[in-house]
Scaffold this motif. Sequence first.
Motif, PDB file in Angstrom:
ATOM      1  N   SER A  83       0.395  -0.981  -0.010  1.00 45.58           N
ATOM      2  CA  SER A  83      -0.088  -0.089   0.134  1.00 45.58           C
ATOM      3  C   SER A  83       0.876   1.537  -0.139  1.00 45.58           C
ATOM      4  O   SER A  83       1.678   1.589   0.946  1.00 45.58           O
ATOM      5  N   GLY A 100      -7.718   5.568   1.437  1.00 45.35           N
ATOM      6  CA  GLY A 100      -9.123   4.769   0.891  1.00 45.35           C
ATOM      7  C   GLY A 100     -10.255   4.978   2.091  1.00 45.35           C
ATOM      8  O   GLY A 100     -11.176   4.635   2.598  1.00 45.35           O
ATOM      9  N   PHE A 139     -11.885  -5.431   6.353  1.00 46.29           N
ATOM     10  CA  PHE A 139      -9.998  -5.539   5.634  1.00 46.29           C
ATOM     11  C   PHE A 139     -10.422  -4.169   7.143  1.00 46.29           C
ATOM     12  O   PHE A 139     -11.094  -3.567   7.381  1.00 46.29           O
ATOM     13  N   THR A 176      -9.231  -1.590   9.122  1.00 42.83           N
ATOM     14  CA  THR A 176      -9.948  -0.018   9.152  1.00 42.83           C
ATOM     15  C   THR A 176     -11.578  -0.164   8.264  1.00 42.83           C
ATOM     16  O   THR A 176     -11.791   0.644   8.863  1.00 42.83           O
ATOM     17  N   ARG A 200      -7.641  -3.144  -5.295  1.00 46.64           N
ATOM     18  CA  ARG A 200      -7.453  -4.581  -5.610  1.00 46.64           C
ATOM     19  C   ARG A 200      -8.444  -5.069  -7.615  1.00 46.64           C
ATOM     20  O   ARG A 200      -7.803  -6.115  -7.105  1.00 46.64           O
ATOM     21  N   LYS A 239      -3.554   3.951  -3.180  1.00 49.09           N
ATOM     22  CA  LYS A 239      -2.345   3.472  -3.037  1.00 49.09           C
ATOM     23  C   LYS A 239      -2.304   1.440  -3.421  1.00 49.09           C
ATOM     24  O   LYS A 239      -0.727   1.871  -3.115  1.00 49.09           O
TER      25      LYS A 239
HETATM   26  N1  F0G Z   1      -9.522  -1.829   2.629  1.00 50.83           N
HETATM   27  C1  F0G Z   1      -8.998  -2.790   1.749  1.00 50.83           C
HETATM   28  C2  F0G Z   1      -8.773  -3.594   1.085  1.00 50.83           C
HETATM   29  C3  F0G Z   1      -7.079  -2.869   2.031  1.00 50.83           C
HETATM   30  O1  F0G Z   1      -6.440  -3.425   1.885  1.00 50.83           O
HETATM   31  C4  F0G Z   1      -6.727  -1.495   2.578  1.00 50.83           C
HETATM   32  C5  F0G Z   1      -5.349  -1.133   2.957  1.00 50.83           C
HETATM   33  C6  F0G Z   1      -7.757  -0.475   2.766  1.00 50.83           C
HETATM   34  C7  F0G Z   1      -9.234  -0.540   2.751  1.00 50.83           C
HETATM   35  C8  F0G Z   1      -7.759   0.840   3.141  1.00 50.83           C
HETATM   36  O2  F0G Z   1      -6.763   1.836   2.742  1.00 50.83           O
HETATM   37  O3  F0G Z   1      -4.477   2.181   3.788  1.00 50.83           O
HETATM   38  O4  F0G Z   1      -5.724   3.681   1.620  1.00 50.83           O
HETATM   39  O5  F0G Z   1      -7.041   3.901   4.380  1.00 50.83           O
HETATM   40  N2  F0G Z   1      -4.095  -2.206   2.569  1.00 50.83           N
HETATM   41  C9  F0G Z   1      -3.034  -1.816   3.306  1.00 50.83           C
HETATM   42  C10 F0G Z   1      -2.533  -3.375   3.501  1.00 50.83           C
HETATM   43  C11 F0G Z   1      -2.968  -1.289   4.393  1.00 50.83           C
HETATM   44  O6  F0G Z   1      -1.603  -3.535   4.189  1.00 50.83           O
HETATM   45  O7  F0G Z   1      -3.284  -4.473   3.193  1.00 50.83           O
HETATM   46  P1  F0G Z   1      -6.358   3.154   2.935  1.00 50.83           P
END
Ligand code: F0G
Length: 456
Positions: free
Chosen positions: A51, A99, A123, A125, A217, A256
Amino acid sequence: MRTIIEPFRIKMTEALPLTTREARAARLAFAHNNVFLLAAEDVTIDLLTDSGTGAMSDRQWAALMLGDESYAGSRSWRNFERVVRDITGFKHIFPTHQGRAAERILAATRLKAKEIVPNNSHFDTTRANIEYVGAQAVDLLTREGRDLYSEQRFKGDIDLFALERLIETEGAQKIPFCMITVTNNSGGGQPVSMQNIRDAKQLLKKHGVPLILDACRFAENAYFIKRHEAGWSDKSLIEIARAMFSFADGATMSAKKDGLANIGGFFGCHDDQWAEDFRNLLILTEGFPTYGGLAGRDLEAIAVGLMEALDEDYQRYRHATVDYLARRLMERGVPLVRPPGGHAVFIDAAAFCSHLSPRDYPGIGLVNALYLEGGVRAVELGSVMFGKARPGGDEEPAAHELVRLALPRRVYTQSHFDYVIEVIDAVWRTRDRIRPHHIVQQAPFLRHFTARFEAA
Ligand code: F0G
């Protein structure tokens, strides 16, 4: 040709720190045995996350120079909006700084306490933003998706029977929206099939529940559909992506990942009221709707990056890299989540360290061993990240003890991965020496970032 090469050459280099074992041992001790607390200069190959860690192309760097930094109505915003609309088709598009900002505003504007949001897997967050407003985040992964070793290809699919049961038992009015995460990061980076997205939409429509894609993704998911789902092999990735988004009422996105940018995100939707509410909170907390917490140059870089992520040569190479790493580790007997996902290889740390119990935090022992052996930084997704405190000071372990090796986009070459394989192989052959760890200091939430560990 059988060899799938990196479809780029390197125009700028960044030196990698090569360290000694003694130096790494000292650094890790100084970091209280938590690789999150290491200085990045002490890491040789950094697989902590995919990311914001990707390399931008020359075209993205050139686009940065064209950034229009006007507060309102900038040209860069229009470029960004045009590309995002071309891919997603959404009527309303709002940039956000990443995100989770899109998730936070969505949760704040659409959710109330006690309401429910289903997802294939949230996820962390996303889950945290839903729980923060008092709502409930429910994971509905299929049985195959929960089985680390099932070879089924679309293990990210949401369980439609469980979804229907949830709607029937709780009532559609308690479910303001349903999410599907493509690819399913928490479940091993596994893809979701077009059929599943289509069927989920049909079911949700019957009950009047909107569908929101967590689209971080989306391009990697589109490539899986092209390669493995009947009827899509002759479609371009952008056509597949458009079809995925056509079933969604909205989407949250972290640029990202498949925006191939170091920062950024967006929210898109069709509904005017949703857009109005989102816009108002965006202005309050992120910025004016034509920049949403980003610089004009970031919007330009994302606009170019989103299209590059849909380049088939790029995706072929990206998936070949994950397959290469996974195949060579499996040949050596290293226990991995099967089949390999889109952005990462996940090691089953419980099977790797069969002499340790979840209470010994095998994922932390393995992560630290990889760092000591070769300066490779991975991340634990096990009982430190997901374990739950029980009353009385005991702890309920996580469902799995995983270690994720996430692959930054366009950053490391095949020889870097050969090195990673050698490091993991050396740790695998001496795995009995991986020691139990315990926590000596921790925060009440998201403890994995700052916890201090001691090895027994
Ligand atoms: N949704 C998914 C599926 C994610 O993998 C991530 C972030 C986010 C939302 C949040 O996005 O970081 O731009 O605020 N994943 C990173 C990881 C941090 O290492 O898997 P973000």
